[in-house]
Design an enzyme around this catalytic site. Structure first.
Site, PDB file in Angstrom:
ATOM      1  N   GLU A  66       0.669  -1.350  -0.005  1.00  0.00           N
ATOM      2  CA  GLU A  66      -0.100   0.162  -0.158  1.00  0.00           C
ATOM      3  C   GLU A  66       0.940   1.320  -0.216  1.00  0.00           C
ATOM      4  O   GLU A  66       1.877   1.254   0.673  1.00  0.00           O
ATOM      5  CB  GLU A  66      -0.841  -0.017   1.195  1.00  0.00           C
ATOM      6  CG  GLU A  66      -0.024   0.313   2.365  1.00  0.00           C
ATOM      7  CD  GLU A  66      -1.289   0.536   3.548  1.00  0.00           C
ATOM      8  OE1 GLU A  66      -2.330   1.050   3.252  1.00  0.00           O
ATOM      9  OE2 GLU A  66      -0.947   0.069   4.788  1.00  0.00           O
ATOM     10  N   CYS A  80       4.504   4.099  -7.537  1.00  0.00           N
ATOM     11  CA  CYS A  80       3.546   3.129  -6.925  1.00  0.00           C
ATOM     12  C   CYS A  80       2.302   3.181  -7.740  1.00  0.00           C
ATOM     13  O   CYS A  80       1.609   2.111  -7.959  1.00  0.00           O
ATOM     14  CB  CYS A  80       3.490   3.217  -5.437  1.00  0.00           C
ATOM     15  SG  CYS A  80       4.923   3.214  -4.457  1.00  0.00           S
ATOM     16  N   GLN A  83       2.339   1.784 -11.108  1.00  0.00           N
ATOM     17  CA  GLN A  83       2.669   0.273 -11.090  1.00  0.00           C
ATOM     18  C   GLN A  83       1.240  -0.616 -10.729  1.00  0.00           C
ATOM     19  O   GLN A  83       0.951  -1.330 -11.307  1.00  0.00           O
ATOM     20  CB  GLN A  83       3.658   0.072 -10.249  1.00  0.00           C
ATOM     21  CG  GLN A  83       5.217   0.083 -10.429  1.00  0.00           C
ATOM     22  CD  GLN A  83       5.969  -0.473  -9.681  1.00  0.00           C
ATOM     23  OE1 GLN A  83       5.914  -0.510  -8.228  1.00  0.00           O
ATOM     24  NE2 GLN A  83       7.003  -0.964 -10.327  1.00  0.00           N
ATOM     25  N   GLY A 107       5.147   2.779   3.448  1.00  0.00           N
ATOM     26  CA  GLY A 107       6.408   3.275   3.616  1.00  0.00           C
ATOM     27  C   GLY A 107       7.313   2.267   3.781  1.00  0.00           C
ATOM     28  O   GLY A 107       8.232   2.289   4.654  1.00  0.00           O
ATOM     29  N   ASP A 140      13.534  -1.316   5.238  1.00  0.00           N
ATOM     30  CA  ASP A 140      12.629  -2.048   4.780  1.00  0.00           C
ATOM     31  C   ASP A 140      12.017  -3.102   5.658  1.00  0.00           C
ATOM     32  O   ASP A 140      12.931  -3.895   6.253  1.00  0.00           O
ATOM     33  CB  ASP A 140      12.781  -2.788   3.555  1.00  0.00           C
ATOM     34  CG  ASP A 140      11.674  -3.199   2.694  1.00  0.00           C
ATOM     35  OD1 ASP A 140      10.655  -3.610   3.197  1.00  0.00           O
ATOM     36  OD2 ASP A 140      11.719  -3.552   1.285  1.00  0.00           O
ATOM     37  N   ARG A 142       9.042  -4.634   5.652  1.00  0.00           N
ATOM     38  CA  ARG A 142       7.910  -5.332   5.019  1.00  0.00           C
ATOM     39  C   ARG A 142       8.105  -6.758   5.418  1.00  0.00           C
ATOM     40  O   ARG A 142       9.166  -7.444   5.268  1.00  0.00           O
ATOM     41  CB  ARG A 142       7.765  -4.994   3.640  1.00  0.00           C
ATOM     42  CG  ARG A 142       7.216  -3.637   3.324  1.00  0.00           C
ATOM     43  CD  ARG A 142       7.117  -3.467   1.836  1.00  0.00           C
ATOM     44  NE  ARG A 142       8.392  -3.439   1.237  1.00  0.00           N
ATOM     45  CZ  ARG A 142       8.625  -3.149  -0.021  1.00  0.00           C
ATOM     46  NH1 ARG A 142       7.531  -2.912  -0.842  1.00  0.00           N
ATOM     47  NH2 ARG A 142       9.768  -3.183  -0.311  1.00  0.00           N
ATOM     48  N   LYS A 168      11.892  -9.438  -3.003  1.00  0.00           N
ATOM     49  CA  LYS A 168      10.467  -9.577  -2.884  1.00  0.00           C
ATOM     50  C   LYS A 168      10.185 -11.081  -3.225  1.00  0.00           C
ATOM     51  O   LYS A 168       9.468 -11.786  -2.555  1.00  0.00           O
ATOM     52  CB  LYS A 168       9.568  -8.777  -3.466  1.00  0.00           C
ATOM     53  CG  LYS A 168       7.974  -8.964  -3.223  1.00  0.00           C
ATOM     54  CD  LYS A 168       7.086  -8.171  -4.279  1.00  0.00           C
ATOM     55  CE  LYS A 168       7.144  -6.709  -3.797  1.00  0.00           C
ATOM     56  NZ  LYS A 168       6.298  -5.732  -4.490  1.00  0.00           N
TER      57      LYS A 168
END
Length: 218
Positions: A66, A80, A83, A107, A140, A142, A168
């Site tokens: 997000e 973003c 994409q 973020g 990062d 995530r 990823k």
């Protein structure tokens, strides 16, 4: 064609996500089936957009973090929003695919207000990596567990990952997602985001070969 309700919730392995609802969702890109999930571990509400028959191998899949500023407000600081739109169009052209919209990833996982503070530091000369570090935050943060669990629940045997980010792909592989291919999703750079994109390539290992021929706005 969209996936039927019966194709959801067919995973056998214990999962931290709960499939709550699925329904047709008409968008400017096409008619998808929206599947809503609750991440019981974190409390986040998540959504998958499914298009076509996903019961086969190597389903084209976008795992999208997000980004309120880019996805909703069209900020040109990043790519973003572009994409997100391009991924939906690509899935429709393909005739099948999945877009996972991951909340809690704002973020690169530091949250909206921290991201805005980092963006403020970037206006003062820091790049996106050093801005996070200056705030004492991870570059990062995530995690892709919930993405893997949703894909398993959807019964997807393997995916073609629509992403420029090899890290990823590696993260999904660690969670047991079979990735047969990484498909580039390259957006034309802008003067406002060329420095940000070059930092992603040089310091975050994103595969962005098209920047070699980009105009030098520095």
């Amino acid at each position: 064609m969209t996936v039927s309700d019966g194709q959801f919730g067919n995973g056998a392995r214990p999962s931290g996500v709960e499939h709550v609802v699925s329904l047709p969702l008409s968008t400017g890109h096409g008619v998808f089936r929206a599947a809503g999930y609750l991440d019981r571990d974190r409390g986040d509400e998540q959504m998958a957009l499914v298009y076509g028959d996903i019961g086969r191998e190597a389903v084209l899949t976008r795992v999208h973090s997000e980004c309120l500023t880019g996805d909703v407000f069209g900020s040109t600081h990043c790519d973003c929003g572009e994409q997100l739109s391009a991924a939906l169009d690509t899935i429709v052209r393909e005739g099948q695919g999945i877009l996972l919209y991951l909340r809690g990833h704002e973020g690169r996982g530091i949250g909206l207000l921290a991201k805005l503070r980092a963006m403020e530091l970037q206006t003062q000369g820091l790049d996106t990596v050093d801005a996070n570090l200056a705030l004492g935050l991870p570059v990062d943060a995530r995690d892709y567990r919930v993405a893997a669990e949703i894909l398993h629940d959807l019964g997807v045997p393997s995916i073609r990952l629509l992403s420029n980010n090899p890290l990823k792909q590696e993260a999904l592989l660690r969670y047991g997602v079979k990735v047969t291919e990484r498909v580039p999703l390259l957006m034309p750079p802008r003067q406002e985001n060329i420095r940000y994109l070059r930092t992603k390539r040089e310091r975050l290992d994103h595969h962005l070969p098209h920047l070699d021929s980009a105009a030098d706005w520095s």
